[in-house]
Design an enzyme around this catalytic site. Structure first.
Site, PDB file in Angstrom:
ATOM      1  N   TRP A  48       0.805  -1.231   0.000  1.00 18.84           N
ATOM      2  CA  TRP A  48       0.000   0.000   0.000  1.00 18.84           C
ATOM      3  C   TRP A  48       0.830   1.269   0.000  1.00 18.84           C
ATOM      4  O   TRP A  48       0.344   2.322  -0.392  1.00 18.84           O
ATOM      5  CB  TRP A  48      -0.980   0.012   1.172  1.00 18.84           C
ATOM      6  CG  TRP A  48      -0.362  -0.198   2.518  1.00 18.84           C
ATOM      7  CD1 TRP A  48       0.188   0.746   3.333  1.00 18.84           C
ATOM      8  CD2 TRP A  48      -0.224  -1.432   3.209  1.00 18.84           C
ATOM      9  NE1 TRP A  48       0.658   0.180   4.486  1.00 18.84           N
ATOM     10  CE2 TRP A  48       0.419  -1.175   4.436  1.00 18.84           C
ATOM     11  CE3 TRP A  48      -0.576  -2.751   2.917  1.00 18.84           C
ATOM     12  CZ2 TRP A  48       0.711  -2.157   5.363  1.00 18.84           C
ATOM     13  CZ3 TRP A  48      -0.290  -3.747   3.836  1.00 18.84           C
ATOM     14  CH2 TRP A  48       0.349  -3.438   5.052  1.00 18.84           C
ATOM     15  N   GLY A  51       1.300   3.714  -3.176  1.00 22.16           N
ATOM     16  CA  GLY A  51       0.322   4.727  -3.560  1.00 22.16           C
ATOM     17  C   GLY A  51      -0.282   5.484  -2.391  1.00 22.16           C
ATOM     18  O   GLY A  51      -1.074   6.393  -2.603  1.00 22.16           O
ATOM     19  N   HIS A  52       0.087   5.145  -1.162  1.00 22.23           N
ATOM     20  CA  HIS A  52      -0.551   5.759   0.037  1.00 22.23           C
ATOM     21  C   HIS A  52       0.499   6.069   1.082  1.00 22.23           C
ATOM     22  O   HIS A  52       0.612   5.347   2.067  1.00 22.23           O
ATOM     23  CB  HIS A  52      -1.591   4.808   0.610  1.00 22.23           C
ATOM     24  CG  HIS A  52      -2.534   5.453   1.571  1.00 22.23           C
ATOM     25  ND1 HIS A  52      -2.281   5.591   2.911  1.00 22.23           N
ATOM     26  CD2 HIS A  52      -3.748   5.995   1.375  1.00 22.23           C
ATOM     27  CE1 HIS A  52      -3.308   6.167   3.506  1.00 22.23           C
ATOM     28  NE2 HIS A  52      -4.209   6.425   2.600  1.00 22.23           N
ATOM     29  N   PHE A  53       1.197   7.013   1.039  1.00 20.70           N
ATOM     30  CA  PHE A  53       1.413   7.987  -0.029  1.00 20.70           C
ATOM     31  C   PHE A  53       2.896   7.923  -0.340  1.00 20.70           C
ATOM     32  O   PHE A  53       3.697   7.813   0.592  1.00 20.70           O
ATOM     33  CB  PHE A  53       1.018   9.384   0.445  1.00 20.70           C
ATOM     34  CG  PHE A  53      -0.427   9.481   0.906  1.00 20.70           C
ATOM     35  CD1 PHE A  53      -1.458   9.602  -0.004  1.00 20.70           C
ATOM     36  CD2 PHE A  53      -0.727   9.430   2.251  1.00 20.70           C
ATOM     37  CE1 PHE A  53      -2.784   9.714   0.412  1.00 20.70           C
ATOM     38  CE2 PHE A  53      -2.054   9.533   2.675  1.00 20.70           C
ATOM     39  CZ  PHE A  53      -3.083   9.662   1.765  1.00 20.70           C
ATOM     40  N   VAL A  58       1.894   6.134   5.001  1.00 18.64           N
ATOM     41  CA  VAL A  58       1.050   5.906   6.166  1.00 18.64           C
ATOM     42  C   VAL A  58       0.106   4.741   5.825  1.00 18.64           C
ATOM     43  O   VAL A  58      -0.411   4.667   4.708  1.00 18.64           O
ATOM     44  CB  VAL A  58       0.296   7.189   6.580  1.00 18.64           C
ATOM     45  CG1 VAL A  58      -0.619   7.697   5.499  1.00 18.64           C
ATOM     46  CG2 VAL A  58      -0.454   6.996   7.877  1.00 18.64           C
TER      47      VAL A  58
END
Length: 150
Positions: A48, A51-53, A58
């Site tokens: 994750w 893309g986050h972030f 986080v």
């Protein structure tokens, strides 16, 4: 650190999740059908974070809720009468997000069953890092057969 009760391979014998969506690394304590303490080691290369972030990694709160649900599923599906079944979401209530979870954190995932009637139940869930609350919620679950309806 607590002794490991179950590793990933043993967890996969109980719940059907697989990488990249098996989101718990180990079970460190469990009273079958009553409560569980699992753990997730948050790593820089967790899927994750791409893309986050990218510039501010986080862990998404909804994935932490999923981690809690997977821990609760191990607890319930370890009961002999639920062997081979699925734990499905029935609801999420009272969710609070209190602390960011970032690479390098060790996330403790604790779920205690607070009520159950037949195949439907609710667990009180808490995710924390070094004793600091990150996410708390109540998770309603349904125990179901693995066969799909035709």
């Amino acid at each position: 650190m607590a002794e490991i009760l179950m590793n990933k391979e043993q967890i996969m014998e109980i719940i059907p999740h697989r990488d990249p969506f098996l989101l718990i690394d180990e079970i460190v304590d469990m009273e079958v059908g009553v409560k569980v303490h699992a753990r997730k080691y948050i790593k820089e290369d967790d899927f994750w974070f791409k893309g986050h972030f990218p510039d501010y990694p986080v862990t998404p709160g909804v994935l932490i809720v999923e981690m809690l649900a997977q821990a609760g599923a191990v607890c319930m599906l370890s009961k002999p009468e639920y062997k081979g079944k699925l734990g499905l979401f029935g609801g999420i209530d009272k969710a609070k997000f209190r602390r960011q979870v970032v690479p390098g954190d060790v996330l403790d995932l604790e779920v205690e069953m607070i009520r159950q009637r037949g195949p439907v139940g609710t667990g009180s869930a808490l995710a924390s890092v070094n004793g600091q609350k990150a996410v708390s919620c109540e998770i309603t679950f349904v125990i179901a057969d693995r066969e799909k309806d035709e």
